[in-house]
Design a protein around this motif. Structure first.
Motif, mmCIF file in Angstrom:
data_model
loop_
_atom_site.group_PDB
_atom_site.id
_atom_site.type_symbol
_atom_site.label_atom_id
_atom_site.label_comp_id
_atom_site.label_asym_id
_atom_site.label_seq_id
_atom_site.Cartn_x
_atom_site.Cartn_y
_atom_site.Cartn_z
ATOM 1 N N ALA A 1 0.835 -1.207 0.000
ATOM 2 C CA ALA A 1 0.000 0.000 0.000
ATOM 3 C C ALA A 1 0.869 1.256 0.000
ATOM 4 O O ALA A 1 0.589 2.212 -0.722
ATOM 5 C CB ALA A 1 -0.934 -0.006 1.208
ATOM 6 N N ALA A 2 1.942 1.256 0.790
ATOM 7 C CA ALA A 2 2.855 2.406 0.815
ATOM 8 C C ALA A 2 3.510 2.588 -0.548
ATOM 9 O O ALA A 2 3.637 3.708 -1.044
ATOM 10 C CB ALA A 2 3.910 2.217 1.900
ATOM 11 N N ARG A 3 3.907 1.489 -1.160
ATOM 12 C CA ARG A 3 4.531 1.546 -2.484
ATOM 13 C C ARG A 3 3.537 2.092 -3.515
ATOM 14 O O ARG A 3 3.891 2.904 -4.364
ATOM 15 C CB ARG A 3 5.019 0.165 -2.902
ATOM 16 N N MET A 4 2.287 1.656 -3.413
ATOM 17 C CA MET A 4 1.258 2.114 -4.350
ATOM 18 C C MET A 4 0.976 3.604 -4.177
ATOM 19 O O MET A 4 0.600 4.276 -5.124
ATOM 20 C CB MET A 4 -0.036 1.308 -4.169
ATOM 21 N N ARG A 5 1.155 4.103 -2.972
ATOM 22 C CA ARG A 5 0.973 5.543 -2.724
ATOM 23 C C ARG A 5 2.178 6.337 -3.204
ATOM 24 O O ARG A 5 2.198 7.548 -3.110
ATOM 25 C CB ARG A 5 0.758 5.798 -1.235
ATOM 26 N N GLY A 6 3.220 5.624 -3.677
ATOM 27 C CA GLY A 6 4.387 6.305 -4.215
ATOM 28 C C GLY A 6 5.374 6.765 -3.179
ATOM 29 O O GLY A 6 6.148 7.681 -3.409
ATOM 30 N N LYS A 7 5.390 6.119 -2.019
ATOM 31 C CA LYS A 7 6.286 6.536 -0.950
ATOM 32 C C LYS A 7 7.521 5.664 -0.852
ATOM 33 O O LYS A 7 8.260 5.748 0.103
ATOM 34 C CB LYS A 7 5.554 6.500 0.393
ATOM 35 N N SER A 8 7.773 4.811 -1.837
ATOM 36 C CA SER A 8 8.863 3.863 -1.680
ATOM 37 C C SER A 8 10.181 4.324 -2.272
ATOM 38 O O SER A 8 11.174 3.637 -2.152
ATOM 39 C CB SER A 8 8.471 2.514 -2.286
ATOM 40 N N ASP A 9 10.219 5.475 -2.928
ATOM 41 C CA ASP A 9 11.489 5.973 -3.428
ATOM 42 C C ASP A 9 12.334 6.402 -2.245
ATOM 43 O O ASP A 9 11.923 7.251 -1.458
ATOM 44 C CB ASP A 9 11.282 7.157 -4.377
#
Length: 119
Positions: A81-89
């Motif tokens: 979910a965090a990755r999908m929100r774009g917070k994984s960079d």
């Protein structure tokens, strides 16, 4: 480890990684998808170790996620979910928890030993 994750499940790679990390950190042989980190003897020091190793492996989790999710299945879903929100960079990830230093296994084990042996 028992009950391998479903290969069609987009959380499967994260679930496999987290099952392995739970087992290694908590020194248990088997970890199911719905086993609680804390029921398997996890504590706050082990949480820090888990988060550090999971982040190094590319998962997007924070300390508070482990306390909220507890299980492999729910923690893998939180990471996705965090990755999908774009917070994984790595450079752009907002941090709401303590930044963990890069420590070796030996350094982490020494810190854990020191903390547990305090009077």
């Amino acid at each position: 480890m028992s009950a391998e994750p479903d290969s069609q499940n987009e959380n499967a790679p994260a679930e496999s990684l987290l099952r392995r990390l739970y087992a290694e950190i908590l020194k248990v042989e088997t970890v199911g998808l719905d086993d609680s980190f804390f029921a398997l003897s996890g504590d706050s020091i082990a949480v820090m170790k888990l988060v550090s190793r999971a982040r190094n492996a590319g998962l997007d989790i924070e300390i508070r996620d482990v306390f909220a999710a507890k299980t492999v299945r729910r923690l893998a879903a939180a990471s996705l979910a965090a990755r999908m929100r774009g917070k994984s960079d790595a450079g752009d990830r907002p941090r709401t928890s303590v930044e963990l230093p890069e420590l070796s296994e030996e350094e982490l084990d020494e810190i854990i030993s020191d903390v547990r042996n305090r009077p």
